[in-house]
Design a protein around this motif. Structure first.
Motif, mmCIF file in Angstrom:
data_model
loop_
_atom_site.group_PDB
_atom_site.id
_atom_site.type_symbol
_atom_site.label_atom_id
_atom_site.label_comp_id
_atom_site.label_asym_id
_atom_site.label_seq_id
_atom_site.Cartn_x
_atom_site.Cartn_y
_atom_site.Cartn_z
ATOM 1 N N PRO A 1 35.758 55.416 120.334
ATOM 2 C CA PRO A 1 35.547 55.347 118.885
ATOM 3 C C PRO A 1 34.410 54.395 118.551
ATOM 4 O O PRO A 1 33.991 53.589 119.393
ATOM 5 C CB PRO A 1 36.887 54.822 118.367
ATOM 6 N N LEU A 2 33.905 54.518 117.347
ATOM 7 C CA LEU A 2 32.766 53.689 116.930
ATOM 8 C C LEU A 2 33.230 52.600 115.965
ATOM 9 O O LEU A 2 33.930 52.885 115.002
ATOM 10 C CB LEU A 2 31.727 54.568 116.232
ATOM 11 N N LYS A 3 32.799 51.393 116.223
ATOM 12 C CA LYS A 3 33.127 50.275 115.310
ATOM 13 C C LYS A 3 32.232 50.344 114.078
ATOM 14 O O LYS A 3 32.590 49.885 113.007
ATOM 15 C CB LYS A 3 32.924 48.918 115.997
ATOM 16 N N SER A 4 31.025 50.883 114.269
ATOM 17 C CA SER A 4 30.077 51.014 113.147
ATOM 18 C C SER A 4 29.114 52.147 113.471
ATOM 19 O O SER A 4 29.104 52.655 114.596
ATOM 20 C CB SER A 4 29.308 49.700 112.965
ATOM 21 N N ALA A 5 28.313 52.538 112.483
ATOM 22 C CA ALA A 5 27.342 53.612 112.706
ATOM 23 C C ALA A 5 26.369 53.192 113.811
ATOM 24 O O ALA A 5 25.856 52.072 113.787
ATOM 25 C CB ALA A 5 26.584 53.891 111.415
ATOM 26 N N PRO A 6 26.122 54.074 114.783
ATOM 27 C CA PRO A 6 25.237 53.690 115.899
ATOM 28 C C PRO A 6 23.762 53.637 115.489
ATOM 29 O O PRO A 6 23.362 54.280 114.524
ATOM 30 C CB PRO A 6 25.473 54.804 116.920
ATOM 31 N N GLU B 1 43.407 52.566 121.630
ATOM 32 C CA GLU B 1 42.529 53.363 120.756
ATOM 33 C C GLU B 1 42.405 54.810 121.230
ATOM 34 O O GLU B 1 42.357 55.737 120.421
ATOM 35 C CB GLU B 1 41.130 52.733 120.676
ATOM 36 N N GLN B 2 42.354 54.996 122.538
ATOM 37 C CA GLN B 2 42.235 56.354 123.081
ATOM 38 C C GLN B 2 43.549 57.122 122.850
ATOM 39 O O GLN B 2 43.542 58.272 122.413
ATOM 40 C CB GLN B 2 41.910 56.302 124.589
ATOM 41 N N TYR C 1 41.993 52.679 112.067
ATOM 42 C CA TYR C 1 41.477 52.848 113.418
ATOM 43 C C TYR C 1 39.954 52.892 113.316
ATOM 44 O O TYR C 1 39.403 53.228 112.263
ATOM 45 C CB TYR C 1 41.931 54.184 114.028
ATOM 46 N N PRO C 2 39.237 52.607 114.417
ATOM 47 C CA PRO C 2 37.774 52.768 114.373
ATOM 48 C C PRO C 2 37.389 54.245 114.204
ATOM 49 O O PRO C 2 38.173 55.138 114.512
ATOM 50 C CB PRO C 2 37.314 52.225 115.728
#
Ligand SMILES: [Zn+2]
Length: 281
Positions: free
Chosen positions: A131-136, A161-162, A96-97
């Protein structure tokens, strides 16, 4: 019914307030930059307490990332750290992200200067529903859109995802309850009415862009005042959920929206031990 509302308000203690002329005590807790070196212990209630020997959550790790870091609200009881690290691992294993971890507690707990009234003993955490796909790029400005219209209805951005995040977060035995918007509880009541964790999902005001996970008092914290455990035999998909869709709930919502923001937020009475925790070098 009014009495019921006041009672639940007391139980959650997580209605946001941004009132004027706050007690200077709020600033003192907010200014503390480090935990005490004592044995870890949560002291008092979720809405009036502090924490000795808090741990800091790593700012990122498998399956999670801490946002709003400048607030210094990523400290908590080791039980919370174990919960979040384990949840992060599960998120990673399932591919999951990453979860975006928002507020836990200040380095020594205590009341927040802004926002929720709870989160005082290192056993509450807000987790974003986005959720985050990558570091912001910017930790302090991560989008957190709402997934709910006026507490009652899910918006079209609500998706797998939620739902996966809520389900996974609820499964730990450490969890006392999870506050969500009523529409989210309703979603699980219709999609997974027999899920063994559903009883822990509690409708509340707000909570349309994040969930609020509350952990049980650890056995090693005798001065921690636990919120009574919920009954696993009662999923609360009936009358309790219906109240949130009633005219009475509409009236309460309107009253809160109309309330003038001029009354100072009052500083809670903390256990005596917290004074010592506050001033320790
Ligand atoms: Zn919260």
């Amino acid at each position: 019914m009014k009495r019921i509302f006041i009672l639940v308000l007391f139980i959650c203690g997580c209605v946001s307030q941004t009132k004027k002329e706050l007690s200077p005590e709020f600033e003192k807790w907010a200014a503390i930059k480090s935990p005490t070196l004592g044995e870890p212990a949560s002291i008092g209630t979720y809405q009036a307490g502090c924490i000795d020997g808090a741990q800091s959550l790593p700012l990122e790790g498998p399956g999670f990332y801490v946002v709003n870091r400048q607030r210094l609200r990523y400290f908590g009881h080791p039980s919370m750290m174990a919960y979040l690290l384990d949840l992060g691992q599960k998120i990673k294993q399932k591919k999951y992200p990453m979860m975006a971890v928002e507020d836990i507690s200040y380095p020594r707990g205590g009341p927040f200067l802004t926002g929720h009234n709870s989160h005082q003993i290192g056993l509450d955490v807000d987790i974003s529903l986005t959720p985050l796909k990558s570091a912001p790029q910017d930790d302090a400005n991560v989008p957190a859109p709402s997934y709910v219209r006026e507490r009652k209805e899910l918006l079209t951005n609500w998706g797998k995802e939620q739902a996966q995040l809520v389900e996974l977060a609820a499964q730990s035995d450490l969890v006392n309850r999870i506050f969500v918007a009523p529409a989210i509880k309703k979603f699980f009541c219709s999609t997974q009415p027999t899920a063994p964790w559903l009883y822990k999902i509690r409708p509340w005001w707000g909570h349309d862009d994040h969930i609020h996970v509350r952990l049980n008092c650890p056995a090693s914290s005798p001065e921690c005042v636990n919120q009574p455990a919920l009954d696993p035999a009662e999923n609360n998909c009936g009358a309790q959920l219906d109240w949130w869709y009633s005219a009475e709930a509409d009236a309460e919502a309107k009253k809160m929206a109309d309330e003038p923001a001029t009354v100072p937020k009052s500083f809670p009475v903390l256990p005596a031990k917290c004074e010592n925790i506050k001033v320790q070098k």
